[in-house]
Design an enzyme around this catalytic site. Structure first.
Site, PDB file in Angstrom:
ATOM      1  N   GLY A 185       0.793  -1.222   0.000  1.00 55.02           N
ATOM      2  CA  GLY A 185       0.000   0.000   0.000  1.00 55.02           C
ATOM      3  C   GLY A 185       0.826   1.273   0.000  1.00 55.02           C
ATOM      4  O   GLY A 185       0.352   2.329   0.420  1.00 55.02           O
ATOM      5  N   ARG A 186       2.062   1.198  -0.414  1.00 55.00           N
ATOM      6  CA  ARG A 186       2.908   2.394  -0.523  1.00 55.00           C
ATOM      7  C   ARG A 186       3.954   2.094  -1.591  1.00 55.00           C
ATOM      8  O   ARG A 186       4.096   0.958  -2.013  1.00 55.00           O
ATOM      9  CB  ARG A 186       3.575   2.739   0.811  1.00 55.00           C
ATOM     10  N   SER A 187       4.686   3.137  -2.003  1.00 60.01           N
ATOM     11  CA  SER A 187       5.691   2.823  -3.020  1.00 60.01           C
ATOM     12  C   SER A 187       6.910   2.175  -2.371  1.00 60.01           C
ATOM     13  O   SER A 187       7.107   2.251  -1.156  1.00 60.01           O
ATOM     14  CB  SER A 187       6.053   4.052  -3.837  1.00 60.01           C
TER      15      SER A 187
ATOM     16  N   ASP B 162      10.905   1.050  -1.562  1.00 60.07           N
ATOM     17  CA  ASP B 162      12.107   1.786  -1.149  1.00 60.07           C
ATOM     18  C   ASP B 162      13.346   1.139  -1.748  1.00 60.07           C
ATOM     19  O   ASP B 162      13.461  -0.094  -1.760  1.00 60.07           O
ATOM     20  CB  ASP B 162      12.239   1.756   0.385  1.00 60.07           C
TER      21      ASP B 162
END
Ligand code: FMN
Length: 205
Positions: free
Chosen positions: A182-184, A186
């Site tokens: 749910g996030r980009s 790293d």
């Protein structure tokens, strides 16, 4: 049972200053969470025409001196490395949503270290490695199996052939990629860039 792995972001303060320590930490976690072949890595080489080629090999050990795998020096990959020792290694650990990319130069390890590892292998692996012309055309599989069994049955001591041994990949770039839910994602890359000190840079995902 699949263990749930919860870390979903990677920040600079999570990272060790030294990429080998960072790799070691991720490798230990992969051992805990990945069900299969944690030490399997894709090795990419190029030939004299710069044509790339990739295959899986097993990481046998690693340290600040490099990442070590064993193979037949007369194989396709061995031929590639003899003309261009720039290689890339890739680890993919799906349970922890991680990828590690290693770029560097491959060097044959000391023959005594190759002897030590070869001698620790099971007899069948030794016989097969001693007789395999890895990557050359094989016309008759049964005939190869017979030769392996004959060598095994003879009870003769099987010593390491000169064209079988280890390579150590000495990296100058190591990138750690952490997938996120749910996030980009790293990405951080450690680079030597001609100096002795590793720099750490965050990359766009
Ligand atoms: C899981 C796995 C592990 C492997 N480990 C090795 C290895 O440690 N050394 C090796 O020479 N080949 C290993 N192989 C076989 C290589 O992928 C490849 O077929 C072989 O080395 C010949 O490659 P080349 O013709 O590009 O030289 C492995 C294959 C798999 C799928």
């Amino acid at each position: 049972m699949r263990k749930e792995y919860s870390q979903s972001s990677l920040e600079r303060e999570h990272l060790c200053d030294n990429p080998f320590e960072q790799f070691s930490r991720w490798f230990e976690e992969a051992l805990e969470f990945e069900p299969h072949e944690v030490n399997a890595m894709t090795l990419a080489t190029v030939d004299s025409n710069s044509a790339p080629s990739a295959r899986v090999v097993l990481l046998k050990s690693f340290s600040a001196d490099g990442f070590i795998f064993f193979t037949n020096y007369s194989s396709k990959k061995g031929g590639d490395i003899s003309v261009n020792n720039r290689v890339a290694l890739l680890f993919y650990w799906p349970q922890t949503m991680r990828q590690v990319r290693v770029e560097g130069s491959a060097f044959k390890i000391d023959p005594s270290e190759s002897d030590e590892y070869f001698n620790s292998r099971p007899a069948l692996s030794k016989a097969s490695s001693a007789l395999s012309k890895q990557s050359s055309p094989l016309e008759n599989r049964d005939e190869f199996d017979k030769r392996v069994n004959t060598l095994l049955g003879s009870g003769a001591e099987i010593s390491r052939p000169d064209n079988w041994g280890g390579y150590s990949v000495k990296p100058d770039h190591i990138e750690f990629w952490q997938g996120g839910v749910g996030r980009s994602h790293d990405r951080f890359i450690y680079s030597l860039e001609g100096s002795q000190e590793w720099s750490i840079t965050r990359l766009y995902p």
